[in-house]
Design an enzyme around this catalytic site. Structure first.
Site, PDB file in Angstrom:
ATOM      1  N   SER A  44      -4.714   4.861   1.938  1.00 39.14           N
ATOM      2  CA  SER A  44      -3.424   5.173   1.742  1.00 39.14           C
ATOM      3  C   SER A  44      -2.789   4.172   0.894  1.00 39.14           C
ATOM      4  CB  SER A  44      -2.548   5.437   2.804  1.00 39.14           C
ATOM      5  OG  SER A  44      -2.348   4.186   3.481  1.00 39.14           O
ATOM      6  N   ASP A  99     -13.254   7.161   6.212  1.00 38.96           N
ATOM      7  CA  ASP A  99     -12.505   6.755   7.428  1.00 38.96           C
ATOM      8  C   ASP A  99     -13.176   7.729   8.511  1.00 38.96           C
ATOM      9  OD1 ASP A  99     -11.238   5.507   9.321  1.00 38.96           O
ATOM     10  OD2 ASP A  99      -9.184   6.276   8.644  1.00 38.96           O
ATOM     11  N   SER A 118     -11.313   2.499  16.126  1.00 43.80           N
ATOM     12  CA  SER A 118     -10.475   1.535  15.242  1.00 43.80           C
ATOM     13  C   SER A 118      -9.064   1.493  15.946  1.00 43.80           C
ATOM     14  CB  SER A 118     -10.386   1.792  13.895  1.00 43.80           C
ATOM     15  OG  SER A 118      -9.450   1.242  13.090  1.00 43.80           O
ATOM     16  N   LYS A 145      -6.452  14.163   6.090  1.00 39.06           N
ATOM     17  CA  LYS A 145      -7.974  13.754   6.534  1.00 39.06           C
ATOM     18  C   LYS A 145      -8.562  14.886   7.295  1.00 39.06           C
ATOM     19  CE  LYS A 145      -7.277   8.901   6.585  1.00 39.06           C
ATOM     20  NZ  LYS A 145      -7.192   7.768   7.547  1.00 39.06           N
ATOM     21  N   ARG A 188      -2.837  -2.858   7.638  1.00 44.90           N
ATOM     22  CA  ARG A 188      -2.435  -2.412   6.278  1.00 44.90           C
ATOM     23  C   ARG A 188      -3.448  -1.076   5.761  1.00 44.90           C
ATOM     24  NH1 ARG A 188       0.028  -6.963   4.593  1.00 44.90           N
ATOM     25  NH2 ARG A 188      -0.373  -9.028   5.518  1.00 44.90           N
ATOM     26  N   ALA A 189      -3.026  -0.733   4.418  1.00 46.91           N
ATOM     27  CA  ALA A 189      -3.606   0.618   3.903  1.00 46.91           C
ATOM     28  C   ALA A 189      -5.128   0.381   3.827  1.00 46.91           C
ATOM     29  CB  ALA A 189      -3.240   0.740   2.543  1.00 46.91           C
ATOM     30  N   VAL A 190      -5.518   1.474   4.236  1.00 47.51           N
ATOM     31  CA  VAL A 190      -7.038   1.599   4.240  1.00 47.51           C
ATOM     32  C   VAL A 190      -7.393   2.537   2.968  1.00 47.51           C
ATOM     33  CG1 VAL A 190      -9.382   2.317   5.328  1.00 47.51           C
ATOM     34  CG2 VAL A 190      -7.526   1.441   6.646  1.00 47.51           C
TER      35      VAL A 190
END
Length: 494
Positions: free
Chosen positions: A195, A252, A260, A284, A191-193
Site C-alpha cells: 500500500s 501478500d 504475519s 485483496k 509500514r507499507a507492504v
C-alpha cells in the site's frame, strides 16, 4: 584457507562474505555458497559474494552482521541449511511439517538464507499456499522468535486490517477511542507492504514510532495506548524479513498474511483482536465467499494461539477517506478526531463501527460515537502523540501535501461507475508514497457520484516534479475512477 578478515559496509543486513575471485576459485566457492569462518575459537557462517575489486587476494570482507570477525581467520566451505530443502518441498507443493516450518523460521531469523532462497520461500507460499495446519504452526513459530510484550491488564485490545483499500487509516482513530474508554491498546503497526501507507507511516508524520520495549510500556502506562512500528522492537522479527522479500513482488499470500498478523499480535501480548477483512473488486479479497473463508481461518488460528479473534467483513469497493499517502491520511485522521464537518464520512463511520465492535468484543459497555463526539478521543490521541515525542497541538490544516500536483478531470458526463483501489494505490506509490510522506492522492469522487465534464476525479501530489511526471504517465494508462453514462453505470454496479 587462511585469510585476513576485514569489515566492509555495502548497505546490507545479510551476513555476506566477500571473497576475491582468485581465493574463491581456490576454495571452490560459488556465488551464494556458504562458508564457515573460524575465529578466536568461535564459528560463524556467511553467504559468498565473489568480487574482483572490493577485496584483495588473501583478504575476506565481512558485512555488518559479521563485523566482530577480524584478523586471521580460517575459511572453509559449509553445507546448505536444511531449511533450503524444505523451501524446495513447498515449491513442489508438499505440505510442510511443524519442525520444517520451525527450521525455516529459525534460519530466516539467523540470516542463514540468501535473498534468492528467501524469495523462493515467499514464491512457494504464493504459488501453492499454506494449509490451515501449516498456518497455525508457522504463526506459532514466528511468534516464538524475538521479543515479547506482556501486560498486567486482563484484556488487551488490538485491531488489524488486511489492507488493500486506499486511505483505510481507521487505526489511529480506533486506538484513541478504545484507549479513552479505559482499555489497554498497545498498537504495534507495520509500514507499507503493498500500500502507499501503513499505519506506522501515517503516524510518523505526527510523531516518533520507533521505541524500545521499556519506552512502549511507559507510553501505554501513561495513555492506555500507543501507535508504534512493530519492527522497531523486534516483535516477530521474521515477519519483517518476509515482508522485505514480498515487497518487490507486491504479494501478500493469505496463509503468510495470517501468520504475519497474528504472530505480531501474540508477540504484542494482545488477548482480544478485531480483524478488518475488506472485500470487493480491486481489494485483496474480491468475493464475499473468500472473505468469509479468510475470516473463519483467522478465528481458527487465533483459537490455536489462545487469542480471542473476531473479524469484520467490510465492503472494500470504494476507498475509505479522501487522502492516500502518509500525510494525506494523517490529515483525514485529524479531521475526523477534530469533528471537522468536512471530514471524510466514510472514514468516520468505519472507525466508529470497528471501535464499537472491539469494545463489545472486549466486554466494555461504552459508546464509541459518544467518545468521539465529546472530544475525549481527540484528547487521548493528543496525549499519545505527545508521549511519542510529537506536537500534541497539530491540526489537520497544518499538514500540507506535496507541492507538485496535478488534477485529473472527467472527460465525459455520467456516473462514477467504479473506483479501483488497486490502481489508486499504484498511482500513489508512483508519486512517491510512502517514502515521500507528503506524496499521494486526494480522491474527489466515489462510486455512484454524478459527474460532469471537467469535474475533478482525483489530484496527484508529489514532492518532486519528476515523481509527478512519472505518476501522470501511469495515470494516462489507467482508469482508477471510471465514468460511464448513467445507464451503463447502473449495469456495471449490478
Amino acid at each position: 584457507m587462511e585469510l585476513e578478515a576485514t569489515a566492509i559496509d555495502i548497505g546490507t543486513s545479510r551476513p555476506l562474505v566477500l571473497l576475491n575471485t582468485t581465493d574463491a576459485d581456490e576454495l571452490g566457492a560459488h556465488p551464494l555458497d556458504r562458508v564457515r569462518i573460524r575465529w578466536n575459537g568461535e564459528t560463524v557462517t556467511g553467504i559468498v559474494k565473489r568480487t574482483d575489486e572490493l577485496v584483495e587476494p588473501g583478504t575476506v570482507g565481512v558485512t555488518e552482521p559479521l563485523h566482530a570477525v577480524h584478523g586471521a581467520v580460517d575459511v572453509k566451505l559449509a553445507g546448505t541449511p536444511r531449511s533450503v530443502r524444505y523451501v524446495r518441498k513447498k515449491l513442489d507443493d508438499v505440505e510442510l511439517e511443524p519442525h520444517e516450518l520451525g527450521r525455516i523460521v529459525q534460519d530466516i531469523h539467523e540470516h542463514r538464507l540468501s535473498d534468492v532462497e528467501l524469495g523462493a520461500y515467499v514464491s512457494g507460499i504464493y504459488a501453492n499456499g499454506l494449509s490451515l495446519e501449516e498456518t497455525k504452526h508457522l504463526t506459532e513459530a514466528m511468534s516464538a522468535v524475538g521479543q515479547q510484550l506482556s501486560w498486567d491488564a486482563p484484556v488487551v485490545a488490538d485491531k488489524h486490517s488486511i489492507g488493500g483499500i486506499a486511505g483505510n487509516c481507521v487505526t489511529p482513530i480506533m486506538v484513541a477511542i478504545v484507549a479513552a474508554a479505559g482499555l489497554t491498546m498497545p498498537k504495534t503497526s507495520s509500514r507499507a507492504v503493498t500500500s502507499p501507507a501503513g499505519t506506522a507511516d501515517v503516524m510518523e508524520v505526527l510523531c516518533d514510532v520507533e521505541f524500545s520495549l521499556a519506552e512502549i510500556e511507559e507510553i501505554v502506562t501513561e495513555t492506555n495506548g500507543c501507535l508504534v512500528w512493530g519492527g522497531g522492537v523486534d516483535l516477530s522479527p521474521v515477519d519483517d524479513e518476509i515482508i522485505r522479500a514480498e515487497n518487490p513482488l507486491s504479494i501478500d499470500p493469505p496463509g503468510q498474511l495470517m501468520a504475519s498478523v497474528l504472530s505480531k499480535k501474540r508477540s504484542a501480548g494482545s488477548t482480544h483482536v478485531v480483524i478488518d477483512v475488506p472485500y470487493g473488486e480491486g481489494a485483496k479479497v474480491e468475493s464475499l465467499v473468500a472473505a468469509r473463508e479468510l475470516a473463519d481461518d483467522f478465528k481458527r488460528v487465533g483459537d490455536h494461539l489462545e487469542m480471542d479473534v473476531c473479524c469484520a467483513i467490510t465492503h472494500g469497493t470504494d476507498p475509505i477517506g479522501r487522502g492516500v499517502g502518509p500525510a494525506l491520511e494523517a490529515r483525514d485522521v485529524l479531521a475526523v478526531l477534530e469533528g471537522d464537518e468536512d471530514a471524510p464520512e466514510s472514514l468516520r463511520l468505519k472507525s466508529l463501527r470497528l471501535s464499537e465492535l472491539l469494545l463489545e468484543h472486549c466486554g466494555v459497555d461504552a459508546s464509541a460515537a459518544e467518545i468521539l463526539e465529546s472530544g475525549k478521543a481527540l484528547e487521548r490521541f493528543r496525549d499519545i502523540v505527545a508521549a511519542q515525542g510529537g506536537d500534541p497541538g497539530v491540526c489537520a490544516d497544518d499538514l500540507e501535501p506535496g507541492a507538485h500536483s496535478t488534477t485529473i478531470r472527467a472527460d465525459r458526463t455520467g456516473l462514477a461507475s467504479r473506483v479501483d483501489n488497486r490502481q489508486l494505490c499504484d498511482l500513489a506509490r508512483r508519486a512517491g508514497a510512502p517514502l515521500d510522506s507528503r506524496a499521494g492522492l486526494v480522491i474527489h469522487q466515489t462510486a455512484t457520484n454524478a459527474v460532469e465534464v471537467g469535474d475533478p476525479l482525483y489530484t496527484i501530489h508529489a514532492e518532486t516534479q519528476s515523481k509527478l511526471e512519472e505518476a501522470e504517465a501511469l495515470a494516462d494508462r489507467l482508469e482508477p475512477i471510471r465514468v460511464r453514462s448513467k445507464a451503463d453505470a447502473l449495469v456495471e454496479r449490478r
